[in-house]
Write a protein that holds these residues in place. Structure first.
Motif, PDB file in Angstrom:
ATOM      1  N   LEU A  22     -20.209 -84.304  69.236  1.00 53.16           N
ATOM      2  CA  LEU A  22     -20.769 -84.973  70.414  1.00 53.16           C
ATOM      3  C   LEU A  22     -19.953 -86.216  70.768  1.00 53.16           C
ATOM      4  O   LEU A  22     -19.678 -86.485  71.942  1.00 53.16           O
ATOM      5  CB  LEU A  22     -22.234 -85.345  70.173  1.00 53.16           C
ATOM      6  CG  LEU A  22     -23.213 -84.170  70.035  1.00 53.16           C
ATOM      7  CD1 LEU A  22     -24.614 -84.688  69.700  1.00 53.16           C
ATOM      8  CD2 LEU A  22     -23.255 -83.324  71.308  1.00 53.16           C
ATOM      9  N   LEU A  23     -19.546 -86.959  69.764  1.00 50.97           N
ATOM     10  CA  LEU A  23     -18.708 -88.140  70.003  1.00 50.97           C
ATOM     11  C   LEU A  23     -17.354 -87.748  70.581  1.00 50.97           C
ATOM     12  O   LEU A  23     -16.829 -88.403  71.478  1.00 50.97           O
ATOM     13  CB  LEU A  23     -18.487 -88.905  68.701  1.00 50.97           C
ATOM     14  CG  LEU A  23     -19.646 -89.732  68.159  1.00 50.97           C
ATOM     15  CD1 LEU A  23     -19.314 -90.242  66.772  1.00 50.97           C
ATOM     16  CD2 LEU A  23     -19.958 -90.885  69.091  1.00 50.97           C
ATOM     17  N   ALA A  24     -16.789 -86.664  70.067  1.00 50.96           N
ATOM     18  CA  ALA A  24     -15.465 -86.231  70.501  1.00 50.96           C
ATOM     19  C   ALA A  24     -15.466 -85.700  71.926  1.00 50.96           C
ATOM     20  O   ALA A  24     -14.450 -85.784  72.628  1.00 50.96           O
ATOM     21  CB  ALA A  24     -14.941 -85.158  69.543  1.00 50.96           C
ATOM     22  N   ARG A  25     -16.588 -85.166  72.360  1.00 44.56           N
ATOM     23  CA  ARG A  25     -16.657 -84.532  73.674  1.00 44.56           C
ATOM     24  C   ARG A  25     -17.355 -85.368  74.744  1.00 44.56           C
ATOM     25  O   ARG A  25     -17.210 -85.105  75.935  1.00 44.56           O
ATOM     26  CB  ARG A  25     -17.397 -83.189  73.578  1.00 44.56           C
ATOM     27  CG  ARG A  25     -16.594 -82.009  73.063  1.00 44.56           C
ATOM     28  CD  ARG A  25     -15.377 -81.668  73.917  1.00 44.56           C
ATOM     29  NE  ARG A  25     -15.626 -81.660  75.345  1.00 44.56           N
ATOM     30  CZ  ARG A  25     -15.996 -80.606  76.062  1.00 44.56           C
ATOM     31  NH1 ARG A  25     -16.188 -79.444  75.454  1.00 44.56           N
ATOM     32  NH2 ARG A  25     -16.161 -80.688  77.356  1.00 44.56           N
ATOM     33  N   CYS A  26     -18.126 -86.377  74.350  1.00 44.08           N
ATOM     34  CA  CYS A  26     -18.926 -87.089  75.352  1.00 44.08           C
ATOM     35  C   CYS A  26     -18.072 -88.046  76.184  1.00 44.08           C
ATOM     36  O   CYS A  26     -16.953 -88.404  75.808  1.00 44.08           O
ATOM     37  CB  CYS A  26     -20.084 -87.829  74.699  1.00 44.08           C
ATOM     38  SG  CYS A  26     -19.637 -89.274  73.725  1.00 44.08           S
ATOM     39  N   VAL A  27     -18.589 -88.445  77.317  1.00 44.22           N
ATOM     40  CA  VAL A  27     -17.885 -89.322  78.247  1.00 44.22           C
ATOM     41  C   VAL A  27     -17.526 -90.652  77.577  1.00 44.22           C
ATOM     42  O   VAL A  27     -18.381 -91.349  77.038  1.00 44.22           O
ATOM     43  CB  VAL A  27     -18.758 -89.576  79.499  1.00 44.22           C
ATOM     44  CG1 VAL A  27     -18.095 -90.602  80.417  1.00 44.22           C
ATOM     45  CG2 VAL A  27     -19.004 -88.272  80.245  1.00 44.22           C
ATOM     46  N   LYS A  28     -16.238 -90.984  77.579  1.00 43.94           N
ATOM     47  CA  LYS A  28     -15.704 -92.258  77.096  1.00 43.94           C
ATOM     48  C   LYS A  28     -16.042 -92.538  75.628  1.00 43.94           C
ATOM     49  O   LYS A  28     -15.981 -93.687  75.183  1.00 43.94           O
ATOM     50  CB  LYS A  28     -16.212 -93.425  77.957  1.00 43.94           C
ATOM     51  CG  LYS A  28     -15.745 -93.363  79.399  1.00 43.94           C
ATOM     52  CD  LYS A  28     -16.276 -94.547  80.188  1.00 43.94           C
ATOM     53  CE  LYS A  28     -15.814 -94.496  81.642  1.00 43.94           C
ATOM     54  NZ  LYS A  28     -16.340 -95.628  82.436  1.00 43.94           N
ATOM     55  N   GLY A  29     -16.398 -91.515  74.862  1.00 46.95           N
ATOM     56  CA  GLY A  29     -16.771 -91.746  73.477  1.00 46.95           C
ATOM     57  C   GLY A  29     -17.928 -92.717  73.376  1.00 46.95           C
ATOM     58  O   GLY A  29     -18.025 -93.509  72.438  1.00 46.95           O
ATOM     59  N   SER A  30     -18.831 -92.642  74.342  1.00 43.37           N
ATOM     60  CA  SER A  30     -19.907 -93.625  74.469  1.00 43.37           C
ATOM     61  C   SER A  30     -21.242 -93.044  74.012  1.00 43.37           C
ATOM     62  O   SER A  30     -21.773 -92.125  74.618  1.00 43.37           O
ATOM     63  CB  SER A  30     -20.003 -94.073  75.937  1.00 43.37           C
ATOM     64  OG  SER A  30     -21.089 -94.937  76.128  1.00 43.37           O
ATOM     65  N   VAL A  31     -21.770 -93.591  72.926  1.00 38.72           N
ATOM     66  CA  VAL A  31     -23.061 -93.153  72.399  1.00 38.72           C
ATOM     67  C   VAL A  31     -24.180 -93.648  73.309  1.00 38.72           C
ATOM     68  O   VAL A  31     -24.253 -94.828  73.618  1.00 38.72           O
ATOM     69  CB  VAL A  31     -23.268 -93.703  70.974  1.00 38.72           C
ATOM     70  CG1 VAL A  31     -24.663 -93.376  70.464  1.00 38.72           C
ATOM     71  CG2 VAL A  31     -22.216 -93.139  70.038  1.00 38.72           C
ATOM     72  N   ARG A  32     -25.028 -92.740  73.734  1.00 36.94           N
ATOM     73  CA  ARG A  32     -26.170 -93.115  74.572  1.00 36.94           C
ATOM     74  C   ARG A  32     -27.399 -92.313  74.167  1.00 36.94           C
ATOM     75  O   ARG A  32     -27.322 -91.104  73.984  1.00 36.94           O
ATOM     76  CB  ARG A  32     -25.866 -92.860  76.062  1.00 36.94           C
ATOM     77  CG  ARG A  32     -24.845 -93.810  76.666  1.00 36.94           C
ATOM     78  CD  ARG A  32     -25.418 -95.224  76.792  1.00 36.94           C
ATOM     79  NE  ARG A  32     -24.489 -96.149  77.403  1.00 36.94           N
ATOM     80  CZ  ARG A  32     -23.609 -96.895  76.751  1.00 36.94           C
ATOM     81  NH1 ARG A  32     -23.521 -96.781  75.430  1.00 36.94           N
ATOM     82  NH2 ARG A  32     -22.806 -97.722  77.369  1.00 36.94           N
ATOM     83  N   TYR A  33     -28.531 -93.024  74.033  1.00 33.03           N
ATOM     84  CA  TYR A  33     -29.799 -92.396  73.707  1.00 33.03           C
ATOM     85  C   TYR A  33     -30.832 -92.760  74.767  1.00 33.03           C
ATOM     86  O   TYR A  33     -30.818 -93.881  75.302  1.00 33.03           O
ATOM     87  CB  TYR A  33     -30.305 -92.862  72.339  1.00 33.03           C
ATOM     88  CG  TYR A  33     -29.452 -92.397  71.183  1.00 33.03           C
ATOM     89  CD1 TYR A  33     -29.756 -91.222  70.509  1.00 33.03           C
ATOM     90  CD2 TYR A  33     -28.348 -93.128  70.773  1.00 33.03           C
ATOM     91  CE1 TYR A  33     -28.967 -90.785  69.443  1.00 33.03           C
ATOM     92  CE2 TYR A  33     -27.556 -92.708  69.715  1.00 33.03           C
ATOM     93  CZ  TYR A  33     -27.869 -91.540  69.053  1.00 33.03           C
ATOM     94  OH  TYR A  33     -27.090 -91.113  68.013  1.00 33.03           O
ATOM     95  N   GLY A  34     -31.731 -91.831  75.071  1.00 34.19           N
ATOM     96  CA  GLY A  34     -32.795 -92.095  76.018  1.00 34.19           C
ATOM     97  C   GLY A  34     -33.935 -92.844  75.363  1.00 34.19           C
ATOM     98  O   GLY A  34     -33.936 -93.098  74.150  1.00 34.19           O
TER      99      GLY A  34
END
Length: 302
Positions: free
Chosen positions: A121-133
């Motif tokens: 998820l880190l490798a593929r997500c936008v800007k390597g940006s962790v986001r949680y709802g």
């Protein structure tokens, strides 16, 4: 010349590029480096590459993130193998490979929070940006332009990281104040807390905010115990300043580190340099005498 610092994966806010500048303000040798807000532990990795500390304490409130770091250090080949399996699955989807990302994200949110799933998820997500709802579920979207870090490149990096940290590092997923309690004289605590824009509220990268007054009170405790520390906290880009300065009573020295051109400003057609502030605790300030004058940027006593 500083060694090239390996990294596991792109991570928004990582201090990897600033690591050579930050390490200048640390002793050449010391007992332990403690990172209470580790992220992907760029500073611990950089310090270990130079054999600065005898041991390392890596902490982040995001437990799945810590599990990636621990697996990379203690079982690098296992992490590469399991990541390769998850990463390769996207190619079964052809041009619609983002569907694999959404599938892994759903599995992760339903409880399969394995190091390999988190890493993918880190490798593929936008800007390597962790986001949680608000519900605590990982909700960042995939970067549709790329497939994420190649397992072969990952293998090189995690093996290099493991070689310098294995057997020397303990991993935690606790509140930063609990980690502060572990600190003793001879340690250096490096802190890169959540962006100040979210420190007074819940932070969707760290699950909870870091209140300014609570943080300052905790720093006073470190001062009273005689613990050395460095803090990346506020900064400036052009005429715009970010964050509230730490209080003068802490007795720190503030320096501004050149973080390079702002990518956001470049998109707007402007070349503006970003400076990130580094606060240096009292007893570390004399180390600045050993830094070449041309490398010392703006100094501000706070």
């Amino acid at each position: 010349m500083s060694l090239k610092v390996p990294h596991i994966v792109q991570y928004q806010g990582s201090k990897r590029k600033l690591a050579p500048q930050i390490l200048q303000y640390m002793p050449v040798k010391f007992e332990r480096l403690i990172e209470p807000f580790a992220g992907m532990a760029a500073i611990s990795i950089a310090a270990a590459m130079e054999n600065r500390a005898k041991a390392y304490i890596v902490n982040d409130l995001n437990a799945p993130l810590v599990s990636v770091l621990q697996e990379a250090v203690e079982r690098p080949d296992s992490l590469v193998a399991t990541y390769r399996e998850v990463w390769s699955g996207q190619f079964a989807y052809g041009a619609d490979h983002t569907q694999h990302y959404y599938c892994i994200r759903e599995r992760f949110n339903e409880g399969e929070q394995t190091p390999a799933n988190m890493l993918y998820l880190l490798a593929r997500c936008v800007k390597g940006s962790v986001r949680y709802g608000a519900n605590g579920r990982f909700n960042q979207s995939p970067d549709k332009r790329r497939h994420g870090t190649s397992p072969n490149i990952l293998a090189q990096n995690v093996r290099a990281i493991s070689s310098v940290l294995k057997g020397k590092t303990s991993f935690h997923a606790q509140d930063y104040r609990e980690i502060f309690e572990l600190a003793r004289v001879g340690d250096v605590v490096y802190m890169d807390p959540p962006y100040q824009g979210v420190t007074n509220s819940r932070d969707n990268r760290y699950f909870s905010g870091v209140l300014f007054n609570d943080f300052v009170e905790s720093l006073n405790i470190l001062n009273n115990k005689g613990i050395d520390y460095l803090i990346s906290y506020d900064g400036a880009c052009g005429q715009k300043e970010y964050g509230k300065e730490l209080p003068e009573a802490l007795g720190c020295k503030k320096v501004l580190l050149n973080a390079g051109l702002s990518s956001q400003e470049i998109l707007l057609g402007r070349k503006t340099t970003t400076f990130e502030a580094l606060y240096i605790s009292k007893s570390l300030i004399p180390l600045m005498q050993n830094i070449p004058e041309q490398l010392l940027l703006t100094e501000v006593t706070v």
